[in-house]
Design a protein around this motif. Sequence first.
Motif, PDB file in Angstrom:
ATOM      1  N   SER A  22       3.043  -4.074   2.900  1.00 23.31           N
ATOM      2  CA  SER A  22       1.786  -4.002   2.159  1.00 23.31           C
ATOM      3  C   SER A  22       2.015  -3.348   0.813  1.00 23.31           C
ATOM      4  O   SER A  22       2.915  -2.522   0.645  1.00 23.31           O
ATOM      5  N   THR A  24      -0.532  -1.600  -2.229  1.00 22.42           N
ATOM      6  CA  THR A  24      -1.897  -1.156  -2.526  1.00 22.42           C
ATOM      7  C   THR A  24      -2.015  -0.753  -3.981  1.00 22.42           C
ATOM      8  O   THR A  24      -1.180   0.004  -4.503  1.00 22.42           O
ATOM      9  N   TYR A  26      -4.242   1.382  -6.568  1.00 22.36           N
ATOM     10  CA  TYR A  26      -5.193   2.485  -6.497  1.00 22.36           C
ATOM     11  C   TYR A  26      -5.298   3.167  -7.853  1.00 22.36           C
ATOM     12  O   TYR A  26      -4.495   2.904  -8.762  1.00 22.36           O
ATOM     13  N   ARG A  72       1.357   1.378  -4.537  1.00 19.44           N
ATOM     14  CA  ARG A  72       2.007   2.032  -3.405  1.00 19.44           C
ATOM     15  C   ARG A  72       2.336   0.972  -2.357  1.00 19.44           C
ATOM     16  O   ARG A  72       1.464   0.201  -1.960  1.00 19.44           O
ATOM     17  N   GLY A  73       3.595   0.897  -1.922  1.00 18.75           N
ATOM     18  CA  GLY A  73       3.982  -0.148  -0.995  1.00 18.75           C
ATOM     19  C   GLY A  73       4.844   0.355   0.144  1.00 18.75           C
ATOM     20  O   GLY A  73       5.559   1.360   0.007  1.00 18.75           O
TER      21      GLY A  73
END
Length: 407
Positions: A22, A24, A26, A72-73
């Motif tokens: 994933s 993200t 942010y 962020r992964g």
Amino acid sequence: MRKFVFGGAIAMAAAAAHAQSSVTLYGIVDVGLSYVNNAQTGRSSAGLRGAPQTALTDAHATGMSGSRWGLRGTEDLGGGLKALFVLENGFMINNGTLAQGGAEFGRQAYVGLSSATAGTVTAGRQYDPLVDAIQQFSAPYWAGYMSSHVGDVDNLANTSRINNAVKYTTPSFHGIKAGAMYSFGGVAGSQAQNQIWSLGISYSAGAFSLGAAYLNARNPNVSFYGNTPNKGPATVDNIGSLGSATTPQSSPAFAGYASANTLEIMGIGASYAFSRATVNAIVTNTRFDGLGSSSGPNPFGYKGNAAFTSAELGVRTMIAPTLTTGIAFDYTQRNSVSGDGGAKYMQLDFALDYLLSKRTDVYVLAAAQRATGHDSLGQPAVAAISGFTPSATGKQVGLRIGLRHKF
């Protein structure tokens, strides 16, 4: 039929790969109107000049949370092991420029591996274990950058990140968590030059939390304070400025100590949460050791050590589910350096935060500081609330009304 099965297998494989990784997006956008009753405008033969100042500023200067966006992964590698990365950019919302001295990902930029049983190893530009372990007990954690100890001398507001760093963080074990970091100096023929290392440990059990940490930076004018694109070599004072007839000084409390061979910061903090209120206490000691080295300029010819001891007590109270307020008092004292008698800084901080929603809030911050003695620039100590232009006198009051949105 074969085409259908083959296509279905590809779709299932793609779905599985997607489920195991994933990324993200942010961020935070924080802007506000800031006022300070006395800000230096320069100096003349009669001394420093000052005037009130009002400006629309980003939170990087005086607010709650510096504006940022980040990625962020994580990827599940199997067997409880995960790969991870963080790329976090800081920017100035009032004019759209980059923060952190013009670095594209100046807030954080690292990659690593994580295991629930073995801990996490990361490499890149990162927060140090001192910030991880004890920042939560200081006013900057809930009252913004302007509430930090004079000039953020102990880095509790995280003014300086660490470049070229490898960091290890343990899993939490019965509430205990620890971290260690080493930053490579990268100087040919000298392993120690420009190196930084740090250790931190924290404990949390119910309403009580405790943390302690230590940081050591060699040649700090370059390694610690000079780690952004707008900074210079050892011949330049990367900590602050003497100012001029038409420009203000910066970081007057410790800018004169750029020639320190080593920077040491150590601290211990604790908090206890009651039903609606949380009490925080923290003590730090910041030392500029080996003054007079070749690490930076030394216009005042300092020798020996400069040590700042800071103590802070604060309390936060949840008045209502959407309204929180807090107040803190901190006291910082520096020893006498080259017979100057030392300096003292006292500051009172106030914060009021109202949630408009889960992601948007409005807030009011205020700080009042009084300085006595002599500072590092060879002058009677001037008040210098973090994020504001230093005062022309020993007193200063700052105020900010801000709007913050998280996404």
